[in-house]
Design an enzyme around this catalytic site. Structure first.
Site, PDB file in Angstrom:
ATOM      1  N   ASP A  20      -0.638  -5.767 -24.676  1.00  0.00           N
ATOM      2  CA  ASP A  20       0.628  -5.850 -25.308  1.00  0.00           C
ATOM      3  C   ASP A  20       0.515  -5.289 -26.853  1.00  0.00           C
ATOM      4  O   ASP A  20      -0.167  -5.864 -27.527  1.00  0.00           O
ATOM      5  CB  ASP A  20       0.729  -7.547 -25.610  1.00  0.00           C
ATOM      6  N   ASN A  22       2.869  -4.678 -29.074  1.00  0.00           N
ATOM      7  CA  ASN A  22       3.592  -5.071 -30.526  1.00  0.00           C
ATOM      8  C   ASN A  22       3.641  -6.763 -30.495  1.00  0.00           C
ATOM      9  O   ASN A  22       4.463  -7.329 -31.219  1.00  0.00           O
ATOM     10  CB  ASN A  22       4.968  -4.575 -30.462  1.00  0.00           C
ATOM     11  N   ASP A  24       4.562  -9.339 -28.832  1.00  0.00           N
ATOM     12  CA  ASP A  24       5.672 -10.111 -28.326  1.00  0.00           C
ATOM     13  C   ASP A  24       5.630 -10.852 -26.985  1.00  0.00           C
ATOM     14  O   ASP A  24       6.455 -11.566 -26.462  1.00  0.00           O
ATOM     15  CB  ASP A  24       7.076  -9.454 -28.305  1.00  0.00           C
ATOM     16  N   ASP A  28       3.002  -3.575 -22.672  1.00  0.00           N
ATOM     17  CA  ASP A  28       3.830  -2.200 -23.070  1.00  0.00           C
ATOM     18  C   ASP A  28       3.262  -1.047 -23.014  1.00  0.00           C
ATOM     19  O   ASP A  28       2.121  -0.902 -22.783  1.00  0.00           O
ATOM     20  CB  ASP A  28       4.908  -2.771 -24.277  1.00  0.00           C
ATOM     21  N   ASP A  97       6.186   4.506  -9.838  1.00  0.00           N
ATOM     22  CA  ASP A  97       6.845   3.579  -8.820  1.00  0.00           C
ATOM     23  C   ASP A  97       8.146   4.021  -8.534  1.00  0.00           C
ATOM     24  O   ASP A  97       8.953   4.212  -9.548  1.00  0.00           O
ATOM     25  CB  ASP A  97       6.602   2.242  -9.136  1.00  0.00           C
ATOM     26  N   ASP A 197       7.867   2.432  -2.990  1.00  0.00           N
ATOM     27  CA  ASP A 197       8.111   1.008  -2.800  1.00  0.00           C
ATOM     28  C   ASP A 197       8.764   1.001  -1.330  1.00  0.00           C
ATOM     29  O   ASP A 197       9.643   1.579  -1.041  1.00  0.00           O
ATOM     30  CB  ASP A 197       9.082   0.427  -3.843  1.00  0.00           C
ATOM     31  N   GLU A 253       4.332   2.511   0.277  1.00  0.00           N
ATOM     32  CA  GLU A 253       4.033   1.253   0.689  1.00  0.00           C
ATOM     33  C   GLU A 253       4.760   1.165   1.945  1.00  0.00           C
ATOM     34  O   GLU A 253       6.242   1.090   2.140  1.00  0.00           O
ATOM     35  CB  GLU A 253       4.677   0.304  -0.439  1.00  0.00           C
ATOM     36  N   HIS A 326      -0.679  -6.120  -6.806  1.00  0.00           N
ATOM     37  CA  HIS A 326       0.600  -7.213  -7.896  1.00  0.00           C
ATOM     38  C   HIS A 326       1.170  -7.974  -6.862  1.00  0.00           C
ATOM     39  O   HIS A 326       1.776  -8.940  -7.252  1.00  0.00           O
ATOM     40  CB  HIS A 326       1.437  -6.360  -8.750  1.00  0.00           C
ATOM     41  N   ASP A 327       1.044  -7.813  -5.555  1.00  0.00           N
ATOM     42  CA  ASP A 327       1.513  -8.714  -4.600  1.00  0.00           C
ATOM     43  C   ASP A 327       0.763  -9.440  -3.874  1.00  0.00           C
ATOM     44  O   ASP A 327       0.941 -10.290  -2.721  1.00  0.00           O
ATOM     45  CB  ASP A 327       2.523  -7.962  -3.548  1.00  0.00           C
TER      46      ASP A 327
HETATM   47  C1  GLC Z   1       7.327  -4.254  -2.719  1.00  0.00           C
HETATM   48  C2  GLC Z   1       6.896  -4.451  -4.070  1.00  0.00           C
HETATM   49  C3  GLC Z   1       6.975  -5.722  -4.318  1.00  0.00           C
HETATM   50  C4  GLC Z   1       8.566  -6.159  -4.539  1.00  0.00           C
HETATM   51  C5  GLC Z   1       9.227  -5.545  -3.223  1.00  0.00           C
HETATM   52  C6  GLC Z   1      10.707  -5.137  -3.328  1.00  0.00           C
HETATM   53  O1  GLC Z   1       6.793  -5.035  -1.985  1.00  0.00           O
HETATM   54  O2  GLC Z   1       5.445  -4.210  -4.292  1.00  0.00           O
HETATM   55  O3  GLC Z   1       6.369  -6.409  -5.747  1.00  0.00           O
HETATM   56  O4  GLC Z   1       9.002  -7.173  -4.735  1.00  0.00           O
HETATM   57  O5  GLC Z   1       8.657  -4.401  -2.845  1.00  0.00           O
HETATM   58  O6  GLC Z   1      10.884  -4.036  -4.209  1.00  0.00           O
HETATM   59 CA    CA Z   2       4.980  -6.047 -25.980  1.00  0.00          CA
END
Ligand code: GLC
Ligand code: CA
Length: 545
Positions: A20, A22, A24, A28, A97, A197, A253, A326-327
């Site tokens: 982060d 700034n 908040d 970012d 992405d 994605d 993906e 991240h999933d």
């Molecule tokens: C992909 C992304 C996931 C998102 C999904 C819909 O699986 O990695 O985070 O929720 O697509 O866009």
């Molecule tokens: Ca921030």
């Protein structure tokens, strides 16, 4: 296949949680700019950033309302251009992405589509009601129906994810033109590639038949809507019109793909994409409620899947190598062992060795290089992820007890991979001076970058050595792969061979010593500096011959 992709190492930045700038509470671009040297020093040279575009954040940026701007919480276009310039000056490439299976329902295209305005009328997948109800029985990925009725049009639209993520109609050539044009917008700014994605969801069959009803009471769209009839055609068109005109890297993906699919999607002739993320090894611990389970993973399945991908793609297509993102849950908590500090450290090194010495391009989720672990919030309200929240509600309503569901949430919530990066042991892990948007993992007091950079035996310093070794090894980049000790239930071992040279990798995935192994050669890497005649818990040893 481009040499820089084969030798590249990708570091995944989840911008909301990285740094982060700034104060908040939200990560970012300025925060990321301040940490680029950290990424370079680790030995990564490509950054994949999760979506940074304006979004109502129903699905944390995967619901985009404007493809040509920056989410104000993350900064401005000037910040982005500064980030790109600084990254390039440090020898780091930037991948964005690309989320074009769907948009946000707040995107202007969708608003115009609802209003049947000109060319936007058929930009999405609209269907008339069937007997006054949904056009078919499909359930969305985040629970509930995959259809939403819009009285203004008197029709339903399809959304394979949340109802705020309407699916684009790729059959419409004007949709494809718009997508290619927004891709060029970013490529012409100088970005170096895209992570695409759910890219194998874009071609749906004309007829949308009912799916097989699953545990959630809805029909499963996956076998019908994924890898659809025009999938390869669309990717080739995109490649011809856009990708082939730039020196870039692409990874798709792709859920529900097998090595056979990758021979098209990620073939070495470069006519579609450079790599795909397959999900076969993400399914080795699922249970009766799909991913919501607390099963320990099936080690023999994992071995078979990963070696299958190595062997079948060799010389024909290129692999991506990932334990998490991240999933997904954190790799060390899922495939290693975070039950004690000793095991966490050892197993984090071991799983990295096992995967990143295979053939393919490594992907490292921010914090994996520290051995960051899953988190276990007591209160479901502390989870921000739409998938976790909706699934908790749906499954507890169906009678799964709270305690049981929370066990699954602790194991599999997508927020496990999204807690703020642990920079140091100061408040909020040095991520921000304000309350972070998602709680930090309380273990940041011991697991953090500042401490690990200083400690020569840390996971972080092991990653640096491993990536350095990889970069300089033709064997690792190009060698053939053969699984060894295939029937062993504790050891994942393999050989890489190239021009008469060999690399032997032995990884003990268990918390017990294993038998004496038969190997020769000199040790070049390993968690210990002595040659042992057995592999100790979570140990990895690598020999070159
Ligand atoms: C992909 C992304 C996931 C998102 C999904 C819909 O699986 O990695 O985070 O929720 O697509 O866009
Ligand atoms: Ca921030």
């Amino acid at each position: 296949m481009k040499d820089w992709i084969k030798k590249g190492v990708v570091y995944q930045v989840y911008p909301r949680s990285f740094k982060d700038g700034n104060n908040d509470g939200i990560g970012d671009l300025r925060g990321l700019i301040s940490k680029l040297e950290y990424i370079r020093d680790l030995g990564a040279n490509i950054i994949w950033m999760n979506p940074i575009y304006p979004s109502p954040n129903d699905d944390m940026g995967y619901d985009i309302s404007d493809y040509r701007d920056i989410m104000p919480e993350f900064g401005t276009m000037d910040d982005f251009e500064e980030l790109l310039a600084k990254a390039h000056s440090l020898g780091i490439k930037i991948m964005l992405d690309l989320v074009v299976n769907h948009t946000s329902d707040e995107h202007q295209w969708f608003k115009d589509s609802v209003a049947r305005k000109g060319k936007y009328t058929d930009f999405y997948i609209w269907r008339d009601p069937k007997d006054g109800k949904e056009p078919n029985n499909w359930g969305g990925s985040f629970q509930g129906s995959a259809w939403e009725y819009v009285p203004e049009r008197g029709q339903y639209y399809l959304h394979l994810f949340s109802k705020k993520q309407p699916d684009l109609n790729w059959e419409n050539p004007q949709v494809r033109q718009e997508v290619y044009s927004l891709m060029k917008f970013w490529l012409d700014k100088g970005i170096d590639g895209f992570r695409m994605d759910v890219i194998n969801y874009i071609s749906k069959p004309k007829e949308l038949p009912d799916g097989k009803v699953g545990a959630n009471g809805f029909g499963d769209f996956h076998p019908i809507a994924l890898n659809g009839p025009r999938q390869n055609e669309f990717l080739r068109e995109m490649n011809e019109k856009v990708l082939s005109q730039y020196d870039i890297v692409t990874v798709g993906e792709t859920v529900m793909v097998k090595p056979e699919h990758a021979l098209h999607y990620a073939n070495l002739d470069g006519s579609e994409l450079d790599m795909v993320f397959h999900f076969q090894h993400m399914g080795v611990d699922s249970g009766k409620y799909g991913k919501w389970s607390d099963n320990r993973f099936d080690f023999m399945k994992l071995k078979r899947i990963l070696s299958d991908w190595q062997e079948k793609l060799n010389g024909k297509a290129w692999n991506s190598l990932y334990w998490d993102n991240h999933d997904q849950p954190r790799g060390v908590s899922r495939f290693g062992d975070d039950s004690t500090e000793e095991y966490r450290t050892k197993s984090a090194k071991m799983i990295a060795t096992c995967l990143y010495l295979m053939q393919g391009t490594p992907y490292i989720l921010e914090g994996d290089e520290l051995g960051m672990t899953n988190v276990a919030f007591d209160d479901i309200e502390d989870y921000e992820d739409i998938d976790t929240r909706n699934s908790y509600k749906a499954f507890t309503e169906k009678g799964v007890p709270h305690e049981e569901m929370m066990r699954y949430v602790h194991r599999h919530s997508r927020d496990n991979g999204r807690t703020p990066m642990q920079w140091d042991d100061s408040e909020n892990a040095g991520f921000s001076k304000a309350k972070p948007w998602l709680k930090v993992n309380p273990n940041y007091r011991t697991i953090n970058a500042a401490a690990e950079i200083k400690d020569p035996d840390s996971v972080y310093n092991y990653y640096r050595k491993l990536l350095e070794f990889r970069k300089n090894s033709d064997l690792v980049i190009d060698g053939d792969f053969t699984l060894t000790n295939a029937d062993d239930t504790q050891i994942f071992s393999y050989e890489r061979r190239l021009n008469g040279k060999a690399l032997y990798v032995f990884c003990n995935f268990s918390n017990k010593n294993t038998k004496k192994l038969d190997f020769k050669g000199k040790e070049i890497l390993g968690n210990y500096n002595d040659v042992s005649d057995c592999l100790r818990p979570y140990e990895a040893i690598v020999f070159e011959d």
